[in-house]
Design a protein around this motif. Structure first.
Motif, mmCIF file in Angstrom:
data_model
loop_
_atom_site.group_PDB
_atom_site.id
_atom_site.type_symbol
_atom_site.label_atom_id
_atom_site.label_comp_id
_atom_site.label_asym_id
_atom_site.label_seq_id
_atom_site.Cartn_x
_atom_site.Cartn_y
_atom_site.Cartn_z
ATOM 1 N N VAL A 162 -6.209 3.306 3.007
ATOM 2 C CA VAL A 162 -4.857 3.256 2.441
ATOM 3 C C VAL A 162 -3.799 3.611 3.474
ATOM 4 O O VAL A 162 -2.723 3.002 3.505
ATOM 5 N N ASN A 163 -4.083 4.582 4.327
ATOM 6 C CA ASN A 163 -3.092 4.991 5.332
ATOM 7 C C ASN A 163 -3.246 4.244 6.651
ATOM 8 O O ASN A 163 -2.580 4.563 7.632
ATOM 9 N N GLU A 223 -3.335 1.619 -8.425
ATOM 10 C CA GLU A 223 -4.264 0.488 -8.361
ATOM 11 C C GLU A 223 -3.627 -0.769 -8.944
ATOM 12 O O GLU A 223 -3.898 -1.881 -8.490
ATOM 13 N N VAL A 282 -3.676 5.996 -6.238
ATOM 14 C CA VAL A 282 -4.106 5.690 -4.869
ATOM 15 C C VAL A 282 -3.587 6.815 -3.990
ATOM 16 O O VAL A 282 -2.375 7.048 -3.930
ATOM 17 N N GLU A 291 -3.381 9.237 -0.442
ATOM 18 C CA GLU A 291 -3.429 9.268 1.023
ATOM 19 C C GLU A 291 -4.838 9.647 1.463
ATOM 20 O O GLU A 291 -5.430 10.603 0.960
ATOM 21 N N ILE A 293 -1.456 -2.535 -6.484
ATOM 22 C CA ILE A 293 -2.290 -3.384 -5.627
ATOM 23 C C ILE A 293 -2.674 -4.666 -6.359
ATOM 24 O O ILE A 293 -2.570 -5.773 -5.813
ATOM 25 N N ALA A 316 -9.701 2.397 -5.993
ATOM 26 C CA ALA A 316 -9.409 3.399 -4.968
ATOM 27 C C ALA A 316 -10.332 4.600 -5.123
ATOM 28 O O ALA A 316 -10.712 4.984 -6.235
ATOM 29 N N VAL A 336 -9.597 1.868 -0.451
ATOM 30 C CA VAL A 336 -9.433 1.064 -1.659
ATOM 31 C C VAL A 336 -10.242 -0.218 -1.483
ATOM 32 O O VAL A 336 -10.088 -0.932 -0.493
ATOM 33 N N LEU A 351 0.809 -1.223 0.000
ATOM 34 C CA LEU A 351 0.000 0.000 0.000
ATOM 35 C C LEU A 351 0.847 1.280 0.000
ATOM 36 O O LEU A 351 0.559 2.211 -0.769
ATOM 37 N N ILE A 361 0.748 4.434 -3.056
ATOM 38 C CA ILE A 361 0.405 5.858 -2.892
ATOM 39 C C ILE A 361 1.319 6.705 -3.782
ATOM 40 O O ILE A 361 2.545 6.622 -3.699
#
Length: 504
Positions: free
Chosen positions: A330-331, A260, A302, A304, A263, A286, A308, A250, A254
């Motif tokens: 995501v964070n 994406e 993607v 912060e 991922i 995302a 997602v 992840l 970012i």
């Protein structure tokens, strides 16, 4: 002036094959015996007789033809990876990329049917096929199994594919032929030739009878045997590993111009290394992309603070697939409004599972329970333009603007398994032991949806788990070990990353 060449033959114009007698004699000589491969009996083999009996029960005295299918061209003379038709895989236990161009035939007997698997076994090294045939030759695709190898593997009687025509023609005037259509045109043509020569209905004149075979082959998978449930559990366990690889990636996703796909690739790595591959194209959506239900482009950034939505499943070597969705911050932390939407979807999951555990539950009732839960929250938030009761009525449906898909589908050797089963055996059916299905409600608030407050816009959440009805009749999550509550998801991300998240 050059001789005119058929278009179909021109794909080999680049070839410069050796054809001399000396070459043919030399390439077929001086080979050591093949090493003993110690073929092991497939775990599905013990269940195949019961599966064949279930299929044949409605077709007494009829010969049933189930083709595996053939390769499909991807680009000129390269093919897609082969995947057998699901009915063939289910009735033979052959997974992976086995066995293109094969045919399973259930021959009628006095007390049922005798399955025989017709396929092309390996050729001797002295044959031209050995070195020159890019479809079957050992030089090209490796050593194929012998008839004895395949019988050991599957527990089925096996025969050379060259004997199929005679086998189909036996007693054809007295024995009806049924085939699953649209799988292998060559086999379908052969069946129709035999029918026509025997004075039997062929082509469109027996379409309904053939379609009944396809329907029945799908219906018999509604209740899984112990082997199938175990394979689903395995695919789900490996899918969890795939999600954890996503979590590790992840931070790298970012800011990547195609985060994406970072991922998607993280999951695909595990699917191919630890399974046969993907059960279906991964959705890695995302931000606002999560509101496109089948977002498989996976070409977005993607950011912060995004959520997602990842809908992904590993297909085991047996071809049984998981189908899991998790919506991840995501964070590592949900915002308050993200958590509010997420919790509403989670509550709908729990309501659906609770309904599945009530006596007399029908498949359609699982969806109804999830819808009632979501409508309750939409009303509480002041988003529904009508009362919950009106929205849930037959004349309403307003809540479906934000949850337009079904909550459940059967799961197995196909991600949407048993799709040809009749409505009364699927949607209207009582939940029975061995049924495996998903529970996957969601809420989707598009970025440009002016019917919802601004704070919700751009948020899409889905949570999907895989369920089995146990022999005792309980609905149990096979995916229980994949974190799903807000606290557990946040702790999961922190634990998996553990200060070692992958960076650029």
């Amino acid at each position: 002036m050059s001789e005119e060449q058929d278009l179909a033959e021109r794909g080999s114009n680049r070839s410069q094959k050796a054809t001399s007698k000396a070459f043919r004699e030399f390439i077929g000589s001086n080979w050591a015996p093949r090493p003993d491969q110690q073929i092991q009996r497939n775990g599905a083999a013990d269940y195949l007789a019961a599966r064949a009996a279930k299929l044949g029960a409605d077709f007494a005295g009829q010969r049933l033809v189930i083709p595996a299918g053939t390769y499909k061209v991807r680009s000129n003379d390269t093919d897609y990876r082969f995947r057998a038709h699901s009915a063939f895989a289910h009735l033979t236990g052959l997974g992976g990329e086995r066995e293109p161009d094969a045919v399973l035939v259930l021959h009628p007997t006095e007390d049922g049917h005798q399955p025989v698997l017709y396929f092309k076994p390996r050729a001797p090294r002295s044959s031209e096929e050995f070195y020159a045939d890019s479809r079957y030759g050992e030089f090209w695709v490796g050593a194929r199994p012998s008839l004895e190898d395949m019988e050991t593997l599957t527990g089925l009687d096996c025969a050379h594919i060259d004997t199929l025509r005679d086998a189909l023609a036996k007693d054809a005037g007295n024995v009806q032929l049924r085939i699953i259509r649209g799988v292998d045109q060559n086999v379908e043509n052969l069946v129709n030739e035999v029918r026509q020569q025997a004075g039997l209905p062929f082509g469109d004149d027996c379409r309904r009878e053939d379609e009944l075979l396809e329907e029945t082959a799908s219906t018999i998978r509604l209740q899984k045997d112990a082997f199938e449930v175990a394979e689903l559990q395995h695919s789900i366990d490996v899918t969890k590993v795939g999600f954890e690889n996503i979590i590790r990636h992840l931070p790298r996703a970012i800011g990547h111009w195609r985060g994406e796909r970072v991922i998607e690739g993280a999951f695909n790595q595990i699917a191919r290394e630890e399974g046969n591959g993907l059960g279906y194209d991964t959705i890695a959506a995302a931000g606002n992309h999560a509101n496109t239900l089948h977002w498989i482009d996976n070409d977005g950034e993607v950011r912060e603070g995004d959520l997602v939505l990842v809908d992904a499943g590993v297909e085991a070597d047996s071809l049984y697939t998981a189908d899991i969705t998790r919506t991840l911050p995501v964070n590592g932390k949900f915002t308050p409004v993200q958590a509010r939407v997420y919790q509403a979807v989670l509550d709908a999951c729990e309501a659906a599972l609770a309904r599945a555990n009530e006596p007399g539950c029908r498949f359609r009732d699982v969806h109804a329970a999830a819808m009632e839960s979501l409508a309750t929250d939409l009303e509480k938030w002041g988003i529904l333009p009508v009362s919950k009761a009106e929205a849930l009525s037959d004349e309403g449906g307003h809540h479906r603007r934000w949850m337009p898909h079904g909550t459940s589908h059967h799961l197995g050797i196909d991600v949407h398994d048993c799709a040809q089963a009749k409505k009364e055996l699927y949607l209207d059916a009582l939940l029975e032991p061995g049924m495996c299905f998903t529970i996957e409600p969601g809420l989707y608030f598009h970025r440009d949806d002016l019917a919802v407050p601004a704070e919700y816009r751009g948020i899409g959440v889905r949570i999907e788990d895989d369920i089995v009805i146990t022999p005792e009749g309980a609905a149990v999550r096979l995916s229980e070990d994949i974190p799903r509550t807000i606290a557990d998801v946040e702790a999961w991300i922190a634990r998996v990353q553990g200060g070692k998240a992958l960076q650029d």
